[in-house]
Structure formats: structure tokens, C-alpha cells
Write an enzyme that holds these catalytic residues in place. Structure first.
Site, PDB file in Angstrom:
ATOM      1  N   HIS A  43       0.839  -1.204   0.000  1.00 30.56           N
ATOM      2  CA  HIS A  43       0.000   0.000   0.000  1.00 30.56           C
ATOM      3  C   HIS A  43       0.874   1.254   0.000  1.00 30.56           C
ATOM      4  O   HIS A  43       0.627   2.194  -0.761  1.00 30.56           O
ATOM      5  CB  HIS A  43      -0.932  -0.028   1.214  1.00 30.56           C
ATOM      6  CG  HIS A  43      -1.913   1.083   1.260  1.00 30.56           C
ATOM      7  ND1 HIS A  43      -1.845   2.077   2.189  1.00 30.56           N
ATOM      8  CD2 HIS A  43      -3.010   1.344   0.484  1.00 30.56           C
ATOM      9  CE1 HIS A  43      -2.856   2.920   2.000  1.00 30.56           C
ATOM     10  NE2 HIS A  43      -3.575   2.494   0.970  1.00 30.56           N
ATOM     11  N   ASP A  71      -6.064   1.922  -2.224  1.00 26.75           N
ATOM     12  CA  ASP A  71      -6.831   1.570  -1.028  1.00 26.75           C
ATOM     13  C   ASP A  71      -7.646   0.297  -1.244  1.00 26.75           C
ATOM     14  O   ASP A  71      -7.738  -0.550  -0.356  1.00 26.75           O
ATOM     15  CB  ASP A  71      -7.750   2.720  -0.623  1.00 26.75           C
ATOM     16  CG  ASP A  71      -6.999   3.934  -0.098  1.00 26.75           C
ATOM     17  OD1 ASP A  71      -5.777   3.828   0.163  1.00 26.75           O
ATOM     18  OD2 ASP A  71      -7.637   4.989   0.045  1.00 26.75           O
TER      19      ASP A  71
END
Length: 95
Positions: A43, A71
Site C-alpha cells: 500500500h 486503497d
């Protein structure tokens, strides 16, 4: 934003992931400690690859879409690796 991300992962990001392993939360270094920590690492890398953007940007511009995709991928990763989450071992792990 963080609230949308928490809704996406169906957990409190601040409570579950803000101080987990080497990469969940601010900063990071070393090797991810488990699959959950690796989700945070990926991420972070995804956000780093979004060029010319600020994660707080809004509207329908490409920045928002790229951040949203980072996300979404993290939420799927957290879901798929929930069994590796080990708060007894990696919560507040030294970074």
C-alpha cells in the site's frame, strides 16, 4: 481519506493497523513481518507510485482514482490475509 479507507477495510485502520509490524502506520523499514504487514508495505509503495498527487486530493481527477485503487487493493489484501494478523507479536513492533 482515512474514514473512507476504514469503511472499505471494515475495520478501524487506526486501531487495527496504525502501529502493526514494520509498515502499517507512519514510515517503515526492513522486511515486512507477515502477510498483513506486507499489505501495508505494498500500500505504501502504491501511494509512492502515484505521481504528482496528494492522497488528500478529491474530485474526479486521475489522482483520486489512483489513490482509491491503492486503497481497494490494500483492503482486498487485508481481507485475504486476516488470518496472519498477530497483534500479540507485531502490535507496536519497533520500526
Amino acid at each position: 481519506n482515512l474514514f473512507q479507507f476504514e469503511k472499505l477495510i471494515k475495520k478501524s485502520g487506526m486501531l487495527w493497523y496504525s502501529a502493526y509490524g514494520c509498515y502499517c502506520g507512519w514510515g517503515g523499514q526492513g522486511r515486512p513481518k507477515d502477510a498483513t504487514d506486507r499489505c501495508c508495505f505494498v500500500h505504501d509503495c502504491c501511494y509512492g507510485k502515484v505521481t504528482g498527487c496528494n492522497p488528500k486530493c478529491g474530485g474526479t481527477n486521475p489522482c483520486k482514482k489512483q489513490i482509491c485503487e491503492c486503497d481497494r487493493a490494500a483492503a482486498i489484501c487485508f481481507r485475504d490475509n486476516l488470518k496472519t494478523y498477530d497483534s500479540k507479536t507485531y502490535w507496536k513492533y519497533p520500526k
